[in-house]
Design an enzyme around this catalytic site. Structure first.
Site, mmCIF file in Angstrom:
data_model
loop_
_atom_site.group_PDB
_atom_site.id
_atom_site.type_symbol
_atom_site.label_atom_id
_atom_site.label_comp_id
_atom_site.label_asym_id
_atom_site.label_seq_id
_atom_site.Cartn_x
_atom_site.Cartn_y
_atom_site.Cartn_z
ATOM 1 N N LYS A 39 1.003 -1.245 -0.086
ATOM 2 C CA LYS A 39 0.014 0.082 0.075
ATOM 3 C C LYS A 39 0.991 1.354 -0.008
ATOM 4 O O LYS A 39 2.123 1.227 0.217
ATOM 5 C CB LYS A 39 -0.717 -0.001 1.453
ATOM 6 C CG LYS A 39 -0.180 -0.011 2.551
ATOM 7 C CD LYS A 39 -1.246 -0.454 3.617
ATOM 8 C CE LYS A 39 -0.515 -0.483 5.078
ATOM 9 N NZ LYS A 39 -1.274 -0.845 6.030
ATOM 10 N N ARG A 135 -10.305 -0.630 14.874
ATOM 11 C CA ARG A 135 -10.445 0.333 13.550
ATOM 12 C C ARG A 135 -11.807 -0.181 12.673
ATOM 13 O O ARG A 135 -12.530 0.518 12.504
ATOM 14 C CB ARG A 135 -9.099 0.025 12.886
ATOM 15 C CG ARG A 135 -8.860 1.125 11.758
ATOM 16 C CD ARG A 135 -7.371 1.085 11.260
ATOM 17 N NE ARG A 135 -6.515 -0.089 10.961
ATOM 18 C CZ ARG A 135 -5.376 -0.180 10.259
ATOM 19 N NH1 ARG A 135 -4.808 0.924 10.580
ATOM 20 N NH2 ARG A 135 -5.033 -1.435 9.952
ATOM 21 N N HIS A 167 -6.051 -7.696 12.872
ATOM 22 C CA HIS A 167 -4.968 -6.834 12.781
ATOM 23 C C HIS A 167 -4.546 -6.657 14.063
ATOM 24 O O HIS A 167 -5.554 -6.296 15.157
ATOM 25 C CB HIS A 167 -5.206 -5.502 12.111
ATOM 26 C CG HIS A 167 -3.899 -4.844 11.778
ATOM 27 N ND1 HIS A 167 -2.702 -5.473 11.309
ATOM 28 C CD2 HIS A 167 -3.559 -3.549 11.851
ATOM 29 C CE1 HIS A 167 -1.877 -4.563 10.882
ATOM 30 N NE2 HIS A 167 -2.354 -3.322 11.165
ATOM 31 N N ARG A 226 1.041 -10.929 6.755
ATOM 32 C CA ARG A 226 1.220 -9.543 5.720
ATOM 33 C C ARG A 226 2.375 -8.812 6.089
ATOM 34 O O ARG A 226 2.280 -7.959 7.144
ATOM 35 C CB ARG A 226 -0.281 -8.797 6.202
ATOM 36 C CG ARG A 226 -1.461 -9.855 6.046
ATOM 37 C CD ARG A 226 -2.742 -8.935 6.255
ATOM 38 N NE ARG A 226 -2.803 -8.359 7.421
ATOM 39 C CZ ARG A 226 -3.367 -8.861 8.430
ATOM 40 N NH1 ARG A 226 -3.976 -9.905 8.554
ATOM 41 N NH2 ARG A 226 -3.551 -8.108 9.733
ATOM 42 N N TYR A 270 15.845 30.761 7.446
ATOM 43 C CA TYR A 270 14.527 31.348 8.052
ATOM 44 C C TYR A 270 14.606 31.735 9.605
ATOM 45 O O TYR A 270 14.779 30.703 10.207
ATOM 46 C CB TYR A 270 13.174 30.885 7.893
ATOM 47 C CG TYR A 270 12.889 30.832 6.160
ATOM 48 C CD1 TYR A 270 12.550 31.969 5.633
ATOM 49 C CD2 TYR A 270 12.830 29.702 5.517
ATOM 50 C CE1 TYR A 270 12.180 32.010 4.323
ATOM 51 C CE2 TYR A 270 12.628 29.913 4.091
ATOM 52 C CZ TYR A 270 12.384 30.951 3.466
ATOM 53 O OH TYR A 270 11.677 31.238 2.323
ATOM 54 N N CYS A 317 14.244 24.360 4.740
ATOM 55 C CA CYS A 317 13.359 25.065 3.808
ATOM 56 C C CYS A 317 12.553 24.174 3.018
ATOM 57 O O CYS A 317 12.721 22.910 3.048
ATOM 58 C CB CYS A 317 14.242 26.150 2.896
ATOM 59 S SG CYS A 317 15.193 27.424 4.046
ATOM 60 N N MET A 318 11.739 24.847 2.005
ATOM 61 C CA MET A 318 10.966 24.046 1.098
ATOM 62 C C MET A 318 11.817 23.116 0.115
ATOM 63 O O MET A 318 11.567 21.896 -0.001
ATOM 64 C CB MET A 318 9.871 24.877 0.399
ATOM 65 C CG MET A 318 9.110 24.054 -0.375
ATOM 66 S SD MET A 318 7.954 25.170 -1.602
ATOM 67 C CE MET A 318 6.786 25.873 -0.289
ATOM 68 N N ASP A 319 12.683 23.630 -0.268
ATOM 69 C CA ASP A 319 13.669 23.179 -1.212
ATOM 70 C C ASP A 319 15.082 22.857 -1.130
ATOM 71 O O ASP A 319 15.818 22.109 -1.828
ATOM 72 C CB ASP A 319 13.466 23.872 -2.686
ATOM 73 C CG ASP A 319 11.982 24.251 -3.080
ATOM 74 O OD1 ASP A 319 11.069 23.579 -3.013
ATOM 75 O OD2 ASP A 319 12.030 25.352 -3.104
HETATM 76 C C1 LIG Z 1 -0.375 -2.175 6.877
HETATM 77 C C2 LIG Z 1 -1.019 -3.284 7.324
HETATM 78 C C3 LIG Z 1 -0.203 -4.320 7.409
HETATM 79 C C4 LIG Z 1 1.468 -4.226 7.415
HETATM 80 O O1 LIG Z 1 2.002 -3.694 8.446
HETATM 81 P P1 LIG Z 1 3.380 -3.749 8.848
HETATM 82 O O2 LIG Z 1 3.786 -3.242 10.173
HETATM 83 O O3 LIG Z 1 3.953 -2.673 7.932
HETATM 84 O O4 LIG Z 1 3.931 -4.982 8.675
HETATM 85 C C5 LIG Z 1 -0.625 -5.604 7.766
HETATM 86 N N1 LIG Z 1 -2.061 -5.640 7.853
HETATM 87 C C6 LIG Z 1 -2.686 -4.530 7.642
HETATM 88 C C7 LIG Z 1 -4.362 -4.907 7.940
HETATM 89 C C8 LIG Z 1 -2.318 -3.349 7.618
HETATM 90 O O5 LIG Z 1 -3.067 -2.308 7.467
#
Ligand SMILES: *Cc1c(COP(=O)(O)O)cnc(C)c1O
Length: 379
Positions: A39, A135, A167, A226, A270, A317-319
């Site tokens: 993601k 969540r 999760h 995951r 700045y 700064c920005m850049d």
């Molecule tokens: C982002 C996410 C992960 C991965 O988490 P990490 O800590 O980067 O391994 C796994 N499961 C869910 C539901 C997530 O949102």
């Protein structure tokens, strides 16, 4: 010559990525398959090259993303992959979910009804259970009542339930209370899964391992792990020891545009927050907060120049930003390292994060679009 303007860029090592995949597979139980979490543009590393490397060179079959746009992008890079959307897809896009053969995370019966109500095609899904993250997901007091709701969903027309997942909220903690909390989360989903099996429903997948869990607790009952942040070689938590060698795969570089000797009392940047001492050498570097190098690093961060740590002086700064290169043989045109190795020194995204009170995840995800990503495939 590099095919981009040499100003600020991120160098990503695909060989380090491949090594990390090997390390993670070594940590997983043999019954657990890797699901690469890609993601947010593969945590800022660029989803195209990361996905192609994972699918074509590492044989990764499972990918997870946060939304439909990301899922469609990954489908373009990996035609044969299984792609799970962990987050929300508006139900009116159910047709696209089916068309691209995506698996949607389903968080409630109402949501499942909305999805199936908006298309005639079958929607593949994994059911998300909220076992303590607070969540998204089905929330129940007992695994039995959770199992009942999932059993109903398994019988719903137009929905194909292929797994359940949850999760962890504190899998990165070494605190005893937190460890017990994680154990309870794991027990809840496994009890729910076993209850389904006892009702004659054997789903292919039950999964709950994230990076922190992969590093700290080995459960062969999770069919998928995951893995997000550890793929990219960073720590889920700076205090968590990783039982294996992970290599950060991103380096962030920029260039010195200007070097000068300043006088006692000269101000830098700045707000006049920094005033120089006599004879100091100050270099200007071609990166700033618009590149995702946080302004919170003003007068705090360090940058590697010819293998030496040079402190940032004054505000980012920005850049552009300024560093103290007194005693370092720095010239305009020199390449500097904001994240990565130079000689014996190394600055990681995790280290930068701890300097300004965030996590490595936010540092790498925050490297902005303006910063081109380049890829190396060799050692
Ligand atoms: C982002 C996410 C992960 C991965 O988490 P990490 O800590 O980067 O391994 C796994 N499961 C869910 C539901 C997530 O949102």
């Amino acid at each position: 010559m590099k095919p981009y303007l040499k100003r600020a860029w991120a160098e990503i090592s695909l060989s380090a990525l491949r090594k990390n995949v090997g390390t993670i597979r070594g940590l997983n139980a043999p019954s657990t398959e890797l699901m690469a979490v890609v993601k947010a543009d593969a945590y800022g590393h660029g989803d195209e090259r990361i996905c192609r490397c994972l699918a074509e060179e590492c044989g990764v079959k499972y990918f997870a993303v946060s939304n439909l746009d990301e899922a469609i992008a990954v489908r373009g890079f990996c035609p044969d992959a299984e792609i799970l959307i962990l987050g929300y897809t508006p139900p009116e896009y159910a047709h696209e979910i089916a068309q691209y053969n995506i698996i949607q995370g389903v968080v409630s019966t109402e949501y499942a009804q909305a999805l199936t109500g908006s298309t005639d095609e079958t929607i593949r899904c994994h059911i998300k259970i909220d076992t303590g993250m607070g969540r998204i997901g089905l929330k129940h007091d007992t695994p039995e009542s959770c199992c009942n709701e999932i059993a109903q969903l398994c019988g719903m027309d137009g929905l194909h339930v292929e797994g359940i997942y949850t999760h962890f909220a504190v899998a990165d903690s070494k605190n005893q209370d937190d460890i017990a909390y994680t154990e309870n989360q794991e027990k809840f989903i496994l009890d729910t899964y076993d209850c389904l099996v006892n009702s004659g429903i054997s789903l292919p997948h039950v999964h709950f391992m994230n990076s922190a869990a992969i590093c700290s607790r080995n459960s062969g009952r999770s069919t998928l792990a995951r893995a997000g942040i550890i793929l990219y070689g960073l720590h889920p938590d700076i205090g968590l020891e990783i039982p294996g060698e992970l290599e950060p795969i991103m380096e962030l570089k920029a260039v010195i545009s200007h070097v000068k000797t300043v006088s006692e009392g000269d101000f830098i940047s700045y707000g006049r927050t920094f005033s120089a001492k006599e004879g100091m050498r100050i270099a200007t570097v071609t990166i700033g907060y618009a590149d995702g190098y946080s302004r919170l690093l003003s007068s705090k961060g360090e940058i590697l120049v010819h293998g030496k740590r040079c402190p940032i002086v004054g505000r980012v700064c920005m850049d552009q930003l300024m560093i103290d290169v007194t005693g370092v043989n720095a010239e305009a045109g020199d390449i500097v390292t904001l994240i990565g190795r130079d000689g014996n020194q190394r600055i990681t995204a995790d280290e930068l994060a701890s300097v300004y009170g965030t996590i490595g995840y936010e540092v790498v995800c925050g490297i902005s679009k303006r910063v081109p990503r380049t890829y190396s495939t060799e050692e």
